[in-house]
Design a protein around this motif. Structure first.
Motif, short mmCIF file in Angstrom:
data_model
loop_
_atom_site.label_atom_id
_atom_site.label_comp_id
_atom_site.label_asym_id
_atom_site.label_seq_id
_atom_site.Cartn_x
_atom_site.Cartn_y
_atom_site.Cartn_z
N ASN A 167 0.81 -1.22 0.00
CA ASN A 167 0.00 0.00 0.00
C ASN A 167 0.85 1.27 0.00
O ASN A 167 0.38 2.34 0.40
CB ASN A 167 -0.97 0.02 1.19
CG ASN A 167 -2.25 0.79 0.87
OD1 ASN A 167 -2.69 0.81 -0.28
ND2 ASN A 167 -2.83 1.44 1.87
N GLU A 168 2.08 1.19 -0.49
CA GLU A 168 2.94 2.36 -0.53
C GLU A 168 2.45 3.35 -1.59
O GLU A 168 1.64 3.02 -2.45
CB GLU A 168 4.38 1.96 -0.87
CG GLU A 168 4.99 0.89 0.02
CD GLU A 168 4.97 -0.48 -0.64
OE1 GLU A 168 5.98 -1.19 -0.53
OE2 GLU A 168 3.93 -0.81 -1.25
N VAL A 169 3.00 4.57 -1.51
CA VAL A 169 2.68 5.60 -2.49
C VAL A 169 3.06 5.10 -3.89
O VAL A 169 4.15 4.58 -4.11
CB VAL A 169 3.44 6.89 -2.18
CG1 VAL A 169 3.20 7.94 -3.27
CG2 VAL A 169 3.02 7.44 -0.82
N ASN A 170 2.15 5.23 -4.83
CA ASN A 170 2.32 4.86 -6.25
C ASN A 170 2.26 3.34 -6.50
O ASN A 170 2.47 2.92 -7.64
CB ASN A 170 3.62 5.41 -6.85
CG ASN A 170 3.62 6.93 -6.91
OD1 ASN A 170 2.57 7.56 -6.99
ND2 ASN A 170 4.80 7.53 -6.88
N LYS A 208 8.97 15.13 -13.61
CA LYS A 208 7.83 14.29 -13.22
C LYS A 208 8.16 13.45 -11.99
O LYS A 208 7.32 13.31 -11.09
CB LYS A 208 7.44 13.39 -14.39
CG LYS A 208 6.89 14.15 -15.59
CD LYS A 208 6.68 13.22 -16.78
CE LYS A 208 6.18 14.00 -18.00
NZ LYS A 208 6.06 13.13 -19.21
N LEU A 209 9.36 12.89 -11.96
CA LEU A 209 9.74 12.03 -10.83
C LEU A 209 9.82 12.82 -9.53
O LEU A 209 9.41 12.34 -8.47
CB LEU A 209 11.08 11.36 -11.14
CG LEU A 209 11.02 10.26 -12.21
CD1 LEU A 209 12.42 9.91 -12.70
CD2 LEU A 209 10.33 9.01 -11.67
N LEU A 210 10.35 14.04 -9.60
CA LEU A 210 10.42 14.88 -8.41
C LEU A 210 9.02 15.22 -7.91
O LEU A 210 8.75 15.21 -6.70
CB LEU A 210 11.21 16.15 -8.72
CG LEU A 210 12.73 15.98 -8.89
CD1 LEU A 210 13.36 17.24 -9.46
CD2 LEU A 210 13.38 15.61 -7.56
N TYR A 244 9.49 3.65 -19.00
CA TYR A 244 10.20 4.14 -17.82
C TYR A 244 9.16 4.71 -16.87
O TYR A 244 8.26 5.45 -17.29
CB TYR A 244 11.23 5.21 -18.17
CG TYR A 244 12.32 5.34 -17.12
CD1 TYR A 244 13.36 4.42 -17.06
CD2 TYR A 244 12.28 6.35 -16.17
CE1 TYR A 244 14.34 4.52 -16.09
CE2 TYR A 244 13.25 6.45 -15.19
CZ TYR A 244 14.28 5.54 -15.16
OH TYR A 244 15.25 5.63 -14.19
N PRO A 245 9.25 4.36 -15.59
CA PRO A 245 8.19 4.78 -14.65
C PRO A 245 8.24 6.27 -14.32
O PRO A 245 9.29 6.80 -13.98
CB PRO A 245 8.48 3.93 -13.40
CG PRO A 245 9.94 3.62 -13.48
CD PRO A 245 10.25 3.50 -14.95
N TYR A 255 7.55 -3.32 -13.41
CA TYR A 255 6.31 -3.15 -12.64
C TYR A 255 5.42 -2.12 -13.32
O TYR A 255 4.21 -2.33 -13.52
CB TYR A 255 6.68 -2.71 -11.22
CG TYR A 255 5.52 -2.49 -10.28
CD1 TYR A 255 4.94 -3.55 -9.59
CD2 TYR A 255 5.03 -1.21 -10.03
CE1 TYR A 255 3.89 -3.35 -8.69
CE2 TYR A 255 3.99 -0.99 -9.14
CZ TYR A 255 3.43 -2.06 -8.47
OH TYR A 255 2.39 -1.86 -7.58
N ASP A 256 6.00 -1.01 -13.72
CA ASP A 256 5.25 0.04 -14.42
C ASP A 256 4.79 -0.45 -15.79
O ASP A 256 3.63 -0.25 -16.18
CB ASP A 256 6.14 1.28 -14.56
CG ASP A 256 5.48 2.37 -15.39
OD1 ASP A 256 4.60 3.06 -14.87
OD2 ASP A 256 5.85 2.52 -16.58
#
Length: 621
Positions: free
Chosen positions: A23-26, A299-301, A245-246, A60-61
């Motif tokens: 249940n982590e973020v993302n 986006k990642l930040l 790429y995620p 995973y992504d």
């Protein structure tokens, strides 16, 4: 609310319960009833290590972009929970749904290092999946392995249904389509494996037979099924900019090993170090366009909340737009005070200039890897680094304000002598001397030069795949020689030295170049209680020795004997791009101490050009 697989009583009595609740973020949640394929992605080590692996985040992504696939994660339970799960008969479960792994369609296991092999059996065992592929039934998941250790899958051949050789972005969707097609047609497990065997990059161990000569060497390795290919060609993504790429990687609740954003800037390496497997199997060198990296960084930040970003590469200094990218990241993260990590830099003026922009030089240390102390050995391993370059870089670093340097070396390299070993502390001392040559008023009171040595381990698809290893006692003698020589250096108070353990290195050497006869040893070692072998406090070499003895397998056969030029290796059925003839010519050049130019200076004809892109096509050299 989700129902957790572990009760509150268990979670409150184990170390770091956040490893197991998901249940982590993302993280991605789907309705299990609305997907056709459930895929459990496994890193066979503790959560903190597995969550730091970029490859799993990418897949995973990628998998979860398909509406018909739900990819979830699973890691090796730490030893405290392992005991509880066995005692209370709790099946291993996926983090997202908390459902048992046994109910999934696929269990994909990444193979990043050899000393995780008993953990693979732990994952299978706790999942209720038969350890041996031949004993699995129609209801068991398809167990698939990938990653760098899959370039010699033979020690694990008994335990996997299939292996994916190469980079995962190319063929997985085809595997999923075939699985759904086979399922719709009422096909069997074997039907699917035969379909998968025809996919590029897929190796099904059950469809091959190995025969051996009287001296124990491999005599032949041949397909026993018409669907199996004689040669398995690795898969490589040639356009890194326009691939998966995620943008929203999973953010853990607890601190993990790489607790930061990872921005992959390139794959492959131009350097050609003869000991380095990654530098060979990930050829050709391919860069991502800098504008794409800038976009991903933003986006990642925004999507993670991390305040640190690391640029992932085998040799970051060789990324041609590094200065532009770093300048952008500094400007972008100025207000949020984003930290930038730059691993795998060479010791040169350009790298130091970039480092000075991103580090507080009075708090950080510089890390460089000369790999060998003497110039002779650096030429043998094709490091492409002279003592003058090392000392010049060190002096520039000290003049720039640094006073802490970490140096990484290897011991037990082919052709190494006592003089080569003693050259390690001598080089470290000369680095320290560069510091003390700076006027006192322009430097800190003292520098700290920390040197560490690992033991050389020959790996498949490197020029050194023909090399012999030292014995445990010989490795210890090498380390003792270096340690004593450090004490004799003029600046010994500024020098520190550490070395890796010998027993784990020998075991890793067996696994790296082993064949199918090593599989029963791994199984026996697991049955004797071996687990988390890469963790020093969990490693039980005596149990491994008992396993080798019980199985009648000789360690020295895999580590100590001489390999002839024409010997058939257990991994020769894999086409990794670099040809065996190229690797052999590099081995012979190593024995003569000859250096091969890097790929941008001159093409060495390694074979990677056959992939049709990357550095091989940048010029007509």
């Amino acid at each position: 609310m989700r129902k957790l697989a572990l009760s509150d009583d268990i979670l409150l009595n184990i170390e770091k319960p956040a490893r197991y609740i998901g249940n982590e973020v993302n993280s991605v949640t789907k309705n299990a009833e609305e997907v056709q394929i459930r895929f459990a992605m496994c890193f066979p080590d503790v959560y903190e290590i597995g969550m730091s692996h970029l490859g799993i985040q990418i897949l995973y992504d990628m998998f979860n972009r398909r509406p018909d696939v739900w990819c979830e994660r699973v890691y090796s339970p730490w030893v405290d929970l392992d005991q509880i799960m066995r005692k209370q008969k709790i099946p291993l479960f996926a983090l997202e749904s908390q459902d048992p792994i046994q109910s999934f369609d696929f269990l994909g296991i990444t193979l990043q290092y050899e000393l995780c092999y008993t953990n693979i059996l732990q994952v299978l065992d706790l999942s209720g999946i038969p350890l041996l592929a031949k004993e699995r039934g129609e209801e068991d998941p398809i167990v698939i392995g990938g990653g760098p250790c899959a370039y010699n899958p033979e020690p694990l051949a008994d335990f996997f249904d299939l292996f994916y050789i190469g980079e995962g972005e190319t063929s997985y969707y085809q595997l999923f389509d075939l699985y759904e097609q086979n399922k719709a047609n009422g096909g069997t497990r074997r039907d699917y494996l035969e379909m998968a065997a025809e996919v590029e990059g897929i190796y099904v161990p059950a469809f091959y037979d190995a025969a051996y000569n009287e001296d124990g060497t491999l005599k032949s390795f041949t397909p026993n099924n018409p669907h199996a290919k004689e040669k398995i060609r690795k898969q490589a993504v040639m356009d890194l900019t326009d691939t998966y790429y995620p943008e929203k990687p999973v953010v853990p609740f607890i601190r993990v090993t790489q607790d930061r954003i990872v921005l992959e800037i390139q794959r492959g390496c131009i350097r050609g170090c003869r000991f380095c497997q990654a530098g060979m199997i990930y050829r050709p060198n391919r860069e991502k366009e800098v504008d794409s990296l800038k976009s991903y960084a933003k986006k990642l930040l925004n999507n993670t909340g991390h305040d640190e970003i690391t640029l992932s590469s085998l040799s970051s200094s060789d990324y041609r737009d590094l200065d532009e990218l770093v300048t952008f990241l500094l400007e972008e993260g100025k207000e949020e005070k984003i930290n930038i990590e730059l691993p795998s830099l060479r010791i040169d003026a350009f790298s130091l200039d970039v480092m000075s922009k991103v580090q507080d030089v009075r708090k950080s240390s510089l890390t460089f890897a000369p790999e060998a102390g003497s110039q002779r050995m650096r030429d043998v391993i094709n490091k492409g680094l002279t003592k003058e370059e090392i000392l010049s870089g060190a002096k520039q670093a000290f003049e720039g304000g640094w006073n802490k340097v970490k140096l990484y070396f290897m011991l037990g390299l082919p052709g190494e002598t006592k003089e080569d070993e003693e050259a390690i502390p001598s080089l470290a001392d000369e680095v320290a001397r560069c510091f003390y040559e700076i006027p006192k008023e322009q430097r800190e009171k003292r520098c700290q030069i920390t040197s560490s040595t690992s033991f050389f381990i020959p790996k498949p698809f490197t020029p050194f795949q023909w090399a012999t290893m030292l014995t445990e006692e010989e490795y210890r003698e090498c380390a003792a020689t270096v340690r004593h020589a450090f004490g004799r250096q003029k600046n010994s108070r500024s020098l520190k030295y550490s070395w890796h353990d010998t027993e784990g290195s020998v075991l890793e050497g067996v696994m790296a170049r082993g064949d199918r006869r090593v599989g029963p040893v791994i199984k026996k070692a697991y049955e004797l209680g071996c687990l988390y072998d890469s963790w020093g406090d969990q490693f039980h070499y005596d149990r491994w020795l008992s396993a080798f003895e019980e199985c009648g397998v000789d360690i020295d056969f895999y580590t100590r004997r001489t390999r002839e030029a024409d010997e058939l290796f257990p991994w020769d059925f894999i086409d990794a791009g670099v040809t065996k003839s190229f690797l052999r010519s590099e081995w012979e050049k190593a024995m003569r101490g000859e250096v091969t130019p890097n790929c941008r200076e001159k093409c060495s004809g390694c074979g990677a050009r056959s992939f049709g892109g990357g550095v091989c096509y940048e010029s007509k050299n």
